[in-house]
Structures are given as structure tokens and as C-alpha cells.
Motif scaffolding. Structure first.
Motif, short mmCIF file in Angstrom:
data_model
loop_
_atom_site.label_atom_id
_atom_site.label_comp_id
_atom_site.label_asym_id
_atom_site.label_seq_id
_atom_site.Cartn_x
_atom_site.Cartn_y
_atom_site.Cartn_z
N ALA A 120 47.44 46.14 46.61
CA ALA A 120 48.58 46.60 47.41
C ALA A 120 48.93 45.57 48.48
N LEU A 121 47.91 45.02 49.15
CA LEU A 121 48.16 44.02 50.17
C LEU A 121 48.76 42.75 49.56
N LEU A 122 48.29 42.42 48.35
CA LEU A 122 48.83 41.23 47.68
C LEU A 122 50.33 41.39 47.45
N LEU A 123 50.75 42.59 46.99
CA LEU A 123 52.17 42.83 46.74
C LEU A 123 52.97 42.73 48.05
N LEU A 124 52.42 43.32 49.12
CA LEU A 124 53.12 43.26 50.40
C LEU A 124 53.23 41.83 50.90
#
Lengths: 493, 180
Positions: A120-124
Motif C-alpha cells: 500500500a505504501l509503495l502505491l502511495l
């Protein structure tokens, strides 16, 4: 074009939806399932396709401005710009994000039930990186920069069982926050001098410079310098590079590739937007500053990389030198943008490939990657050793690699801008730089294997990433013209 | 003149508060220093005729956020002084010299003209009312406003990811109790 009002921010929306899908599926389906990896991959791929659509829809037109005050006939304070520059950046950033997800997959597998948060953090983070490319307003640029940076601070500290990962995350966070504060102060001072934070549109920064003869530059100049310092930190240009070696070495091996390559890519795209497009009229003021930073970067980066005995630290210091090479193109202003884009895109692919190999050799969760672990890699895994050798030669700028073409491009741009001393300096350091790249190759191919280590098997995901990176290095080294044609058109509005 | 005096007093108070926050050994003093800074900033907003923002600043920052800070400090315990000894002996003098130099550059640059030409578009008439602020926030600044969504999501996701890691490794998902 007016009907496609959502298209400029559609990639961000897709990534946000993908992020929500990742988190939701982790809750609904159970955290030991890996469906969210597929969701994240699809979101990144769709975002990349949307960026391609942006490019095709523009079809060579200069670009369009979006999201300004409502009901005004004159476009005042547009926030988002969709031009060939941002569309090209989108394709590059989302492709890199997809590769980064594959590169981080070995790490995600070991994170257990915390993997969903990582993805999720990678996408953000990727959404933030693209936000930096499409911002037409310095405030939105700052927000995007923080979105990407804060995600990466957290990703750097994911393996908390290692104390050096904690140190890396904290160091990255503290120094990064300081750089962000300097960047905001720079925005505030340039706003004080100009009266606008928007680059394009009526009353924007470009409009201001075309209508005004600037006589007293004090505040404006300090503002520009502080913006350069803030962005220079993010791309680890010297003397703002001190964080890079410790962070690259301490962060988990699977995550560091995207952290390093993504921030470099988006950081230089933001530098190009702000300086070459926004403050284009003040090029006489900032070009010499950029040239000095570039000079310091190539000297410090090369000389410090030469004494390293850790592959990740070596890549970090060589990254400082590469930041210097890329900045030599920026001295030419808008005429150096194409060269900068070619260099930074191919460099990002090579850097990601090199870090994913480092992750395979020393483990996706591990940090330090000393030469001892690389000794005799040829016998342990010929495939990894060959791929790493190609990538290192590409980083070094050997002919018939993308690194060579990129260096010719940026040096030509700097020479045409009149910075011959910088080109000579960069050429000399390039030759010196070959020494430490060849040193790693010597360690891999000639040094004997340490006792008690067996052959290494790369996972399919890691293999895909470095295969693509090697492909980019060789393909754009032998036949750079398709990409050169594209970056020639990918100019900011 | 009165405006200048008020500004000068509260600018110094803001700087002093920030300084105290950084150097105080007791975290409660740090929190009160931060409180001073935030309250002084609220006064700046009043001077700029942004009364609504000033009220928000007092209510949210000096009210809610600081209460939360104090609550956390009290929970952790106030009797523990931070160890502020430094292992880099030249760090502090070099830092002070660089800070003075930086302040000098800002003063020299700021002593000239600020807006170096006529601002080419009229700044909207911000009387500090809720209507004008909302109009700007949800009109011109819609995208940056929505961009903060990303930041808040990162804060939530990142906190969960980092804080769920206990001293013995990742905590299981349904562990409601603190491991001891």
C-alpha cells in the motif's frame, strides 16, 4: 480535450483505488493470501496505460492546464499540468513502480502479515512521485514530494529487527524533514518575491517574469537557492548527499531499489519543471549554482565511491556522481531537458536492476552488502554476475550501453550551454569512475569464493526485473534513437 | 507602528518558544515552548486579518493537538530527562556558526525589496471570513486539499506497519493486548 478533465489525475486515482483494494483485500481475504500483490500490479499497469493515453491524446500539442479557480475565463492558478513532459514522466515512473513492486516481492514474502502495508505504501509513494511530475503549483509539488518521501521513510524502516534499518529510517526521516523545511522556506521566499506559487497561467511565475523586469533579486535568489537545496537533497546531489549511503545500506535490500531510483527519477523531473520551465527567465542566476553543485557532486561522488568496500554504499556514492552528471544537462535549461530525461530514465532502470541483484546476493531483508559476499559470484550464479557486470558497465558509461549514450547527451547539452569546464571535469571523473565499477566486476569474476557459501538462485520476480534492466541498458545503448525521438518531444509546456 | 510592535513581540516569542522546545530537557517544557510558538502564530494570523484561521489555530493546535501531546507525555512519564550528551564535539559550534550565517543571508536578502515587481494578478480579498476561505480552499486549492488524503493515509498505514512490530518481532493481527 476539455472532456477529459479527470485524465491528468486519473493515474493517481487508480493508484488510490488500488491502495484501498490492497488494504481491503488484506482484511477480507486474510493476510496470508497474496491477492493484493496482483491488485497493486494491475493498478500500476493501468496507471502506466493511462499515462500512455495522456501522451497519445496530447499528440504533440504543448499541453493543457487543469484545476484552477471555477468560473474564471482566464485560467488562474492552475494546479495540474498535462503536457508531454508529465505524460512521459508518468510512463517512466509507473513502469519503474511496477518493476519496483516485482523487485520488492522477495521482501514482501518475508514480511508476513505486514506485506499488505508495504505494498500500500509503495502505491502511495509512486502516486506521489508522479504528482511531482504533474504539479503546476509549488504547493502541490511540495505535497507530492512529501507523499513520496514519507512513504519511503516508512519503507526504509520496515525490517525493524535490524538496528541499522531503524537508524536508516530515522536518519532519512530527520534529514529529509530538514530538506523539506528548506524547500518550503524556498517556496515561501519565492512567493514573497513573485506573488504566486503557480508556474503557469495568468499571474503565475512565468507570466510574472515575462511582464516584469526584476531589478532586486535578493529574496528571489535565496528562494531559488533553497528550492535547489531541497530538491538537491532528494536526488542526493553533493553536498546534500550525506544521508544516501547510510540509508541505501541500512534499508531492506528489496525496497531500496525503488527508493533510490524512483526519487532520483521524479526529483530530476521536478527540478526540470521548476527551474527549466518555471524559473526559465532567471537561468543566468541558477545555472551557475547548478553547475557548481554538479561539479561538487561528480568529484565527491567519484572519489568517495572509489574507497567503498560495500556494494550498496558504492552504488549510493556513484549515485551522487550520477546526480552530478544529470545536473550538467540542467545547466542548459530547456535545451537540456531531453538529455536529462534520457539519462535519468535509463539510469533509474540500471540502478533498480543493480539493487535488485544486491538484494538477491545479500538477502531481501538484509542491509550491508560487503565485497566479501560478492566474491566469486561468477561460480555461485553466472547469471547474476553477468547481469550485474552489464549494469555496472552501463553505469560506468562504456560504449554500446545506455549509460554511454546518456553521458554523450548530457555532456553535449552542457557544452552547448557554455559550461566546458564542467564537461571536462565530468569526463575526467567518468574515466576515474570506471575504476570502482571494474573493481566490483573483478570481485565477482576473479576473487575466490568465500568458504561455506553455496550457489544462489534468483526468484522469478527478481530475474524479471534485472532482465528488463539489462535489456534497457543494452537496447538503448545499441539503438537509442526511438527513445531519443520520444524525449525530444517530451518537453514541459 | 502598533502592528509592528505586536508583530515584533510575538515573532520573538515564537522564536523563543521554538528554541525552548528544542533545548529543554524536560518534555513538559518542550511542549509549553511549542504552545508559545503556536499561539504566537495565531497572533500573526490576527495581524493579517485572517481571524477565522487564527481561531482555528488556537482551537486545533494550542487546544486539541497540544492537549494530546501533554497527554502522551504524561503517559510516558515526565520524570525521564532526555540524554542530550553529544559524541561529536564540533557539531554544536559548527551548527551555531552555520545558523548565524544563514540568518545573515536571509537578513541581507530581505533588507531589499520583497515583491520585486507589481503583482500581476490581484490577490483575492481575504477578509478572513469562512466564505472566502472555503471558496479558495474548495475552488482554487481543491487538488492540493485532496492531495492531503494521500498524506493522511500514509500516516495511518505507516503507523500501523511500524508500530505493530514489537520487541520480539511482528505482533499477530488480533493481538489486542500490549505484550509485556
Amino acid at each position: 480535450m476539455q472532456n477529459a478533465a479527470l485524465l491528468p489525475i486519473a493515474p493517481e486515482l487508480v493508484l488510490l483505488i488500488g491502495m484501498l483494494g490492497v488494504v481491503t483485500s488484506a482484511v477480507l481475504l486474510g493476510r496470508d493470501r497474496r491477492e493484493w500483490g496482483l491488485i497493486a500490479g494491475v493498478a500500476l499497469a493501468v496507471a502506466a496505460i493511462l499515462a500512455v493515453m495522456q501522451w497519445l491524446l496530447l499528440g504533440g500539442e504543448p499541453g493543457t492546464l487543469h484545476y484552477s479557480a471555477r468560473g474564471l475565463s482566464i485560467m488562474r492558478a492552475p494546479m495540474v499540468v498535462m503536457d508531454a513532459y508529465s505524460a512521459f514522466a508518468g510512463v517512466a515512473i509507473f513502469s519503474l513502480g511496477l518493476l519496483g513492486l516485482l523487485a520488492a516481492w522477495d521482501l514482501v514474502e518475508t514480511l508476513g502479515d505486514r506485506g499488505a502495508e508495504f505494498v500500500a505504501l509503495l502505491l502511495l509513494a509512486v502516486a506521489g512521485l508522479h504528482g511531482m511530475a504533474m504539479s503546476s503549483n509549488l504547493v502541490l509539488l511540495f505535497l507530492s514530494l512529501e507523499t513520496a518521501s514519507i512513504s519511503f521513510y516508512v519503507m526504509a524502516g520496515f525490517t525493524r529487527d535490524r538496528i541499522d534499518a531503524d537508524e536508516a529510517a530515522l536518519k532519512y526521516f530527520l534529514l529529509g524533514s530538514l530538506a523539506s523545511a528548506v524547500f518550503v522556506y524556498g517556496i515561501a521566499l519565492s512567493f514573497a518575491a513573485i506573488g504566486s506559487t503557480t508556474i503557469y497561467g495568468a499571474g503565475g511565475i512565468r507570466d510574472f517574469f515575462s511582464n516584469t523586469i526584476v531589478t532586486e533579486r535578493g529574496v528571489l535568489l535565496v528562494g531559488i537557492v533553497m528550492i535547489i537545496v531541497g530538491l538537491g537533497f532528494k536526488v542526493s546531489a553533493a553536498p546534500f548527499h550525506q544521508w544516501a549511503p547510510d540509508v541505501y545500506q541500512g534499508a531492506p535490500g528489496g525496497a531500496v531499489g525503488l527508493m533510490a531510483a524512483g526519487v532520483k527519477l521524479a526529483g530530476f523531473i521536478a527540478i526540470g519543471r521548476v527551474l527549466a520551465a518555471g524559473f526559465a527567465a532567471q537561468i543566468d542566476q541558477w545555472a551557475s549554482i547548478i553547475a557548481i553543485v554538479a561539479g561538487i557532486s561528480v568529484i565527491l561522488g567519484t572519489s568517495l565511491a572509489a574507497v567503498q568496500t560495500d556494494v550498496k554504499r558504492l552504488l549510493a556514492y556513484s549515485g551522487v556522481a550520477h546526480a552530478g552528471y544529470i545536473l550538467t544537462a540542467v545547466t542548459a535549461g530547456i535545451f537540456g531537458i531531453s538529455a536529462m530525461l534520457f539519462y535519468v530514465t535509463t539510469y533509474a532502470a540500471m540502478l533498480l536492476g543493480a539493487f535488485v541483484i544486491a538484494g538477491v546476493v545479500t538477502g531481501p531483508r538484509e542491509g550491508p552488502s560487503s565485497f566479501v559476499q560478492w566474491a566469486g559470484l561468477r561460480t555461485r550464479s553466472p547469471e547474476l554476475a553477468m547481469a550485474m557486470a552489464v549494469l555496472l558497465l552501463g553505469l560506468g558509461g562504456i560504449p554500446f550501453t545506455a549509460g554511454f549514450v546518456g553521458k554523450i547527451q548530457v555532456f553535449t547539452a552542457a557544452a552547448s550551454a557554455g559550461y566546458l569546464w564542467l564537461v571536462v571535469l565530468a569526463l575526467v571523473t567518468t574515466v576515474i569512475g570506471l575504476y570502482f565499477y571494474l573493481k566490483v566486476i573483478k570481485v565477482m569474476f576473479i576473487d575466490p569464493v568465500a568458504d561455506g557459501v553455496g550457489p544462489i538462485e534468483a526468484s522469478t520476480t527478481a530475474r524479471t526485473v534485472f532482465a528488463v534492466a539489462v535489456g534497457v541498458t543494452i537496447l538503448f545503448g545499441l539503438a537509442p534513437w526511438p527513445l531519443l525521438d520520444i524525449v525530444r518531444d517530451a518537453l514541459p509546456l | 507602528m502598533a502592528e509592528f510592535v505586536v508583530f515584533a513581540v510575538f515573532a520573538l516569542a515564537a522564536l523563543a518558544g521554538a528554541f525552548v522546545m528544542l533545548v529543554a530537557r524536560n518534555p513538559v517544557y518542550s511542549a509549553i515552548g511549542l504552545l508559545t510558538t503556536m499561539f504566537s502564530i495565531a497572533v500573526f494570523y490576527v495581524l493579517l486579518d485572517a481571524h477565522f484561521i487564527a481561531a482555528i489555530q488556537v482551537i486545533i493546535y494550542t487546544g486539541a493537538v497540544m492537549t494530546l501531546f501533554m497527554f502522551v507525555i504524561m503517559m510516558i512519564g515526565v520524570d525521564r530527562d532526555e540524554d542530550t550528551s553529544e559524541r561529536l564535539p564540533y557539531q554544536r559550534p559548527i551548527g551555531i556558526i552555520l545558523a548565524i550565517g544563514f540568518a545573515g543571508v536571509i537578513v541581507v536578502a530581505g533588507s531589499g525589496a520583497w515583491v520585486t515587481g507589481s503583482a500581476s494578478f490581484a490577490v483575492p480579498d481575504l477578509n478572513g471570513t469562512i466564505e472566502t476561505i472555503a471558496d479558495e480552499l474548495f475552488g482554487t486549492w481543491t487538488v492540493p486539499f485532496l492531495g492531503t488524503v494521500f498524506l493522511l493515509t500514509i500516516a495511518a498505514v505507516g503507523t500501523i506497519a511500524l508500530a505493530r512490530y514489537g520487541p520480539t518481532g511482528p505482533r499477530p493481527v488480533d493481538d489486542g493486548e500490549e505484550p509485556t
